[in-house]
Design a protein around this motif. Structure first.
Motif, PDB file in Angstrom:
ATOM      1  N   ALA A 275       0.601  -1.186   0.015  1.00  0.00           N
ATOM      2  CA  ALA A 275      -0.097  -0.245  -0.147  1.00  0.00           C
ATOM      3  C   ALA A 275       0.875   1.002  -0.074  1.00  0.00           C
ATOM      4  CB  ALA A 275      -0.832  -0.038   1.500  1.00  0.00           C
ATOM      5  N   ASP A 276       0.464   2.202  -0.534  1.00  0.00           N
ATOM      6  CA  ASP A 276       0.901   3.732  -0.528  1.00  0.00           C
ATOM      7  C   ASP A 276       0.094   4.444   0.541  1.00  0.00           C
ATOM      8  OD1 ASP A 276       2.811   3.093  -2.402  1.00  0.00           O
ATOM      9  OD2 ASP A 276       1.367   3.981  -4.146  1.00  0.00           O
ATOM     10  N   LEU A 277       1.039   5.033   1.653  1.00  0.00           N
ATOM     11  CA  LEU A 277       0.185   5.662   2.832  1.00  0.00           C
ATOM     12  C   LEU A 277       0.167   7.106   2.467  1.00  0.00           C
ATOM     13  CD1 LEU A 277       1.546   3.466   5.674  1.00  0.00           C
ATOM     14  CD2 LEU A 277      -0.320   2.976   3.964  1.00  0.00           C
ATOM     15  N   SER A 278      -0.944   7.737   3.187  1.00  0.00           N
ATOM     16  CA  SER A 278      -1.134   9.060   3.218  1.00  0.00           C
ATOM     17  C   SER A 278      -1.548   9.518   4.625  1.00  0.00           C
ATOM     18  CB  SER A 278      -2.110   9.755   2.057  1.00  0.00           C
ATOM     19  OG  SER A 278      -1.854   9.422   1.018  1.00  0.00           O
ATOM     20  N   PRO A 279      -0.582  10.265   5.364  1.00  0.00           N
ATOM     21  CA  PRO A 279      -0.931  10.762   6.724  1.00  0.00           C
ATOM     22  C   PRO A 279      -2.111  11.545   6.709  1.00  0.00           C
ATOM     23  CG  PRO A 279       1.085  11.793   5.829  1.00  0.00           C
ATOM     24  CD  PRO A 279       0.501  10.962   4.874  1.00  0.00           C
ATOM     25  N   VAL A 280      -2.877  11.810   7.788  1.00  0.00           N
ATOM     26  CA  VAL A 280      -3.833  12.497   8.113  1.00  0.00           C
ATOM     27  C   VAL A 280      -3.850  12.807   9.531  1.00  0.00           C
ATOM     28  CG1 VAL A 280      -6.202  12.981   8.202  1.00  0.00           C
ATOM     29  CG2 VAL A 280      -5.634  11.407   6.380  1.00  0.00           C
ATOM     30  N   ALA A 281      -3.549  14.438   9.849  1.00  0.00           N
ATOM     31  CA  ALA A 281      -3.565  14.808  11.061  1.00  0.00           C
ATOM     32  C   ALA A 281      -4.622  14.306  12.118  1.00  0.00           C
ATOM     33  CB  ALA A 281      -3.205  16.139  11.324  1.00  0.00           C
ATOM     34  N   VAL A 282      -4.246  14.088  13.321  1.00  0.00           N
ATOM     35  CA  VAL A 282      -5.374  13.849  14.325  1.00  0.00           C
ATOM     36  C   VAL A 282      -5.180  14.963  15.367  1.00  0.00           C
ATOM     37  CG1 VAL A 282      -5.328  11.326  14.007  1.00  0.00           C
ATOM     38  CG2 VAL A 282      -3.733  12.406  15.848  1.00  0.00           C
ATOM     39  N   ASP A 283      -6.492  15.492  15.823  1.00  0.00           N
ATOM     40  CA  ASP A 283      -6.566  16.503  16.924  1.00  0.00           C
ATOM     41  C   ASP A 283      -7.246  15.849  18.237  1.00  0.00           C
ATOM     42  OD1 ASP A 283      -9.243  16.345  16.426  1.00  0.00           O
ATOM     43  OD2 ASP A 283      -8.956  18.288  14.981  1.00  0.00           O
ATOM     44  N   ASP A 284      -7.658  16.547  18.842  1.00  0.00           N
ATOM     45  CA  ASP A 284      -8.517  16.205  20.130  1.00  0.00           C
ATOM     46  C   ASP A 284      -9.587  15.315  19.763  1.00  0.00           C
ATOM     47  OD1 ASP A 284      -6.413  17.403  21.568  1.00  0.00           O
ATOM     48  OD2 ASP A 284      -7.535  18.994  22.165  1.00  0.00           O
ATOM     49  N   ASP A 285     -10.215  15.215  18.683  1.00  0.00           N
ATOM     50  CA  ASP A 285     -11.263  14.566  18.287  1.00  0.00           C
ATOM     51  C   ASP A 285     -11.019  13.414  17.366  1.00  0.00           C
ATOM     52  OD1 ASP A 285     -13.007  16.303  19.790  1.00  0.00           O
ATOM     53  OD2 ASP A 285     -13.587  17.554  18.110  1.00  0.00           O
ATOM     54  N   GLY A 286      -9.667  13.141  17.356  1.00  0.00           N
ATOM     55  CA  GLY A 286      -9.174  12.058  16.593  1.00  0.00           C
ATOM     56  C   GLY A 286      -8.953  12.516  15.094  1.00  0.00           C
ATOM     57  N   LEU A 287      -9.024  11.526  14.004  1.00  0.00           N
ATOM     58  CA  LEU A 287      -8.859  12.010  12.515  1.00  0.00           C
ATOM     59  C   LEU A 287      -9.898  12.995  12.146  1.00  0.00           C
ATOM     60  CD1 LEU A 287      -7.532   9.613   9.871  1.00  0.00           C
ATOM     61  CD2 LEU A 287      -9.894  10.409   9.386  1.00  0.00           C
ATOM     62  N   ASP A 288      -9.385  13.921  11.365  1.00  0.00           N
ATOM     63  CA  ASP A 288     -10.149  14.884  10.915  1.00  0.00           C
ATOM     64  C   ASP A 288     -10.379  14.512   9.535  1.00  0.00           C
ATOM     65  OD1 ASP A 288     -11.207  17.430  10.098  1.00  0.00           O
ATOM     66  OD2 ASP A 288      -9.560  18.662  10.155  1.00  0.00           O
ATOM     67  N   PRO A 289     -12.032  14.398   9.302  1.00  0.00           N
ATOM     68  CA  PRO A 289     -12.474  13.925   7.943  1.00  0.00           C
ATOM     69  C   PRO A 289     -12.096  14.862   6.853  1.00  0.00           C
ATOM     70  CG  PRO A 289     -14.289  14.061   9.667  1.00  0.00           C
ATOM     71  CD  PRO A 289     -12.951  14.478  10.294  1.00  0.00           C
ATOM     72  N   ASP A 290     -12.388  16.317   7.459  1.00  0.00           N
ATOM     73  CA  ASP A 290     -12.100  17.383   6.386  1.00  0.00           C
ATOM     74  C   ASP A 290     -10.891  17.300   5.616  1.00  0.00           C
ATOM     75  OD1 ASP A 290     -14.754  18.251   6.979  1.00  0.00           O
ATOM     76  OD2 ASP A 290     -13.867  19.568   8.400  1.00  0.00           O
ATOM     77  N   ALA A 291      -9.538  17.013   6.481  1.00  0.00           N
ATOM     78  CA  ALA A 291      -8.350  16.816   6.179  1.00  0.00           C
ATOM     79  C   ALA A 291      -8.167  15.514   5.116  1.00  0.00           C
ATOM     80  CB  ALA A 291      -7.396  16.811   7.387  1.00  0.00           C
ATOM     81  N   LEU A 292      -9.018  14.491   5.680  1.00  0.00           N
ATOM     82  CA  LEU A 292      -9.189  13.317   4.760  1.00  0.00           C
ATOM     83  C   LEU A 292      -9.562  13.828   3.472  1.00  0.00           C
ATOM     84  CD1 LEU A 292      -8.789  10.142   4.487  1.00  0.00           C
ATOM     85  CD2 LEU A 292     -11.101   9.893   5.260  1.00  0.00           C
ATOM     86  N   ALA A 293     -10.714  14.538   3.193  1.00  0.00           N
ATOM     87  CA  ALA A 293     -11.346  14.883   2.184  1.00  0.00           C
ATOM     88  C   ALA A 293     -10.674  15.892   1.211  1.00  0.00           C
ATOM     89  CB  ALA A 293     -12.803  15.672   2.375  1.00  0.00           C
ATOM     90  N   THR A 294      -9.498  16.486   1.569  1.00  0.00           N
ATOM     91  CA  THR A 294      -8.472  17.144   0.705  1.00  0.00           C
ATOM     92  C   THR A 294      -7.613  16.239   0.042  1.00  0.00           C
ATOM     93  OG1 THR A 294      -6.878  17.626   2.338  1.00  0.00           O
ATOM     94  CG2 THR A 294      -8.500  19.195   2.432  1.00  0.00           C
ATOM     95  N   LEU A 295      -7.636  14.975   0.670  1.00  0.00           N
ATOM     96  CA  LEU A 295      -6.688  13.876  -0.182  1.00  0.00           C
ATOM     97  C   LEU A 295      -7.073  13.512  -1.370  1.00  0.00           C
ATOM     98  CD1 LEU A 295      -4.879  12.107   2.942  1.00  0.00           C
ATOM     99  CD2 LEU A 295      -3.966  14.184   1.647  1.00  0.00           C
ATOM    100  N   GLU A 296      -6.559  13.189  -2.562  1.00  0.00           N
ATOM    101  CA  GLU A 296      -7.269  12.747  -3.672  1.00  0.00           C
ATOM    102  C   GLU A 296      -7.096  11.387  -3.940  1.00  0.00           C
ATOM    103  OE1 GLU A 296      -5.945  15.161  -6.965  1.00  0.00           O
ATOM    104  OE2 GLU A 296      -6.792  16.952  -6.235  1.00  0.00           O
ATOM    105  N   ARG A 297      -8.012  10.778  -4.455  1.00  0.00           N
ATOM    106  CA  ARG A 297      -7.859   9.309  -4.640  1.00  0.00           C
ATOM    107  C   ARG A 297      -7.401   8.403  -3.747  1.00  0.00           C
ATOM    108  NH1 ARG A 297      -4.408   9.019  -9.676  1.00  0.00           N
ATOM    109  NH2 ARG A 297      -3.319  10.433  -8.409  1.00  0.00           N
ATOM    110  N   ILE A 298      -8.382   8.387  -2.417  1.00  0.00           N
ATOM    111  CA  ILE A 298      -7.786   7.375  -1.395  1.00  0.00           C
ATOM    112  C   ILE A 298      -8.635   6.276  -1.422  1.00  0.00           C
ATOM    113  CG2 ILE A 298      -8.151   7.288   1.092  1.00  0.00           C
ATOM    114  CD1 ILE A 298      -5.561   9.087   0.332  1.00  0.00           C
TER     115      ILE A 298
END
Ligand SMILES: Cc1ncc(COP(=O)(O)O)c(C=O)c1O
Length: 465
Positions: A208-231
């Motif tokens: 697999a090719d991995l793409s990191p997504v930042a986590v904050d006090d509420d866990g993984l941020d889905p908005d940050a995930l949505a900015t990544l392409e073709r996941i």
């Protein structure tokens, strides 16, 4: 083996018997002559070993008298969590070995001997058969897993949707391999940053090719995930983010699931230690909110029973949902890899679940873990400029501080003082993501060990650079 090697072997053997409680304070050792005969070594070898053990303080020898075990090294009864014969040989029982306070280990030795042995006897009672194992797992274990998920995790999968795996890491590698076969190219998988290193390794080694997504006090941020392409998939720990400990709130869970359903992303929920919530309402699994069929749920027995079992499970998304084809690919990959958890292991685990032994064990260790987390919280509160986080659930804490020391410097200092912890930035995908801190696992520590670990850690944080 020369004379000094034989002496060292005798020394090690006596030390071990003291550590595991077989030899206790005041116990008399055999005479040097008798022990030499028993071990088939020269008497001089035993004499030399006894001299060394005396020098180390393990035994007292006096001219013309039998040697006895010294008081100072005798293991106190309340330090012995497990019966003596279950203490592993070698390094783990060696007094010189460091105290391992890295995260990962639960209180395995709190499993009652009777339940443990009973489960293995049941496994041995299974009739011999002239057939191979089902690669998906034994029907009995799959049924037990389905039943317990519906009691504790808020969703009720059909047992046919459950696939047994050799630990979460094997499950992750299986999923990555399945996606690779299904997509005909390397899958792009988003992972939490900071997050589970072993999981990342399992994914990359399966292509697999991995793409990191930042986590904050509420866990993984889905908005940050949505900015990544073709996941193609995202691996999350929504109930207890690893290692930071945050719980993903329901609103964010919904946003994550909405995005996944829209973008065709497989959501892999790693539910590794959800059984241990010390504070706040129980949190149902992400899979319980999933109406589109996007979530593949991973659970296992590494935290609730024993990581050495290498027994985990995958709950596949619905066949008619958005990830039905990916689910089918996982089944195909599982059949291709073949059975990975030995049937007697599956039988023993299924028995521990069905008999109620696991439930009783969890009830007991939950109380122990709560004591430990309260001790950590109280002791950290008394330390200036220091914070113990991630204590609402799970088996580890994240200790951060305001001073200049880096996590790695503090971890190196505690290691030098005989206590192993993990620097928080070891979990980073992106260098510099985490603040200075260390992760300390308290699942397998007794309260005195925990105090020692905290003493060592606090001293290391406050030490001048
Ligand atoms: C985030 C996470 N997932 C899963 C696991 C369990 O791994 P396994 O099932 O491979 O023993 C751990 C154990 O440390 C973990 O930290």
């Amino acid at each position: 083996v020369d004379q000094s090697g034989r002496t060292a072997a005798v020394v090690a053997r006596v030390r071990r018997l003291v550590h595991d409680g077989t030899l206790r304070e005041g116990d008399r050792l055999p005479s040097t002559r008798a022990l030499a005969a028993e071990l088939g070594v020269a008497r001089g070898t035993v004499v030399a070993a006894f001299e060394q053990l005396d020098g180390e303080g393990y035994i007292r020898t006096r001219q013309g008298a039998v040697a006895v075990v010294a008081a100072s090294v005798t293991v106190r009864a309340d330090d012995v969590v497990r019966p003596a014969h279950r203490v592993p040989d070698g390094a783990a029982a060696d007094r010189a070995a460091p105290l391992d306070a890295r995260p990962g280990l639960p209180a395995v030795t709190a499993i009652p001997e009777r339940d443990w042995r009973g489960a293995w006897r049941r496994a041995a009672d299974e009739p011999l058969r002239n057939t191979l194992s089902d690669p998906l797992g034994t029907p009995v274990l799959r049924e037990q897993v389905a039943a317990s998920l519906s009691l504790s995790r808020g969703f009720a999968p059909d047992p046919s949707r459950i696939v047994v795996a050799a630990g979460t890491s094997e499950a992750l590698s299986l999923v990555a391999e399945a996606l690779r076969a299904h997509l005909g190219r390397a899958p792009r998988i988003a992972v939490e940053d900071p997050g589970y290193r072993t999981g990342r390794r399992a994914l990359t080694s399966a292509g697999a090719d991995l793409s990191p997504v930042a986590v904050d006090d509420d866990g993984l941020d889905p908005d940050a995930l949505a900015t990544l392409e073709r996941i193609d998939a995202v691996v999350v720990t929504p109930t207890h983010q690893y290692p930071l400990g945050s719980v993903m709130p329901v609103a964010r869970r919904r946003r994550l699931l909405d995005h996944a359903a829209r973008a065709g992303v497989l959501v892999v929920e790693d539910d590794y230690d959800s059984e241990f919530r010390h504070r706040g309402a129980p949190v149902p699994a992400l899979a319980a909110l999933d109406t589109a069929g996007s979530v593949l749920h991973l659970g296992g027995f590494s935290k609730t029973l024993d990581p050495r079992l290498r027994c985990a499970y995958v709950v596949l998304p619905r066949p008619d949902g958005t990830q039905g084809a990916a689910a089918e690919a996982v089944v195909t990959a599982r059949r291709a890899r073949g059975p990975v958890v030995a049937e007697p292991v599956q039988a023993a685990v299924a028995h521990l679940v069905r008999s109620g032994a696991l439930r009783r064990h969890l009830g007991r260790v939950r109380r122990d873990y709560t004591h430990r987390r309260e001790r950590i919280a109280a002791r950290a509160a008394a330390e200036h400029g220091l914070e113990a986080r991630a204590l609402n659930g799970g088996l580890h804490t994240v200790v951060t501080w305001s001073g200049p020391a880096t996590g790695r410097a503090v971890a190196a200092r505690t290691a030098a003082a005989g206590v192993l912890v993990t620097a928080l930035d070891e979990y980073d995908v992106t260098p510099g993501r985490s603040p200075a801190g260390v992760v300390l696992g308290y699942g397998a520590l007794t309260l005195p060990e925990l105090d020692r670990a905290l003493d060592t850690l606090f001293a290391a944080v406050h030490a001048p650079d």
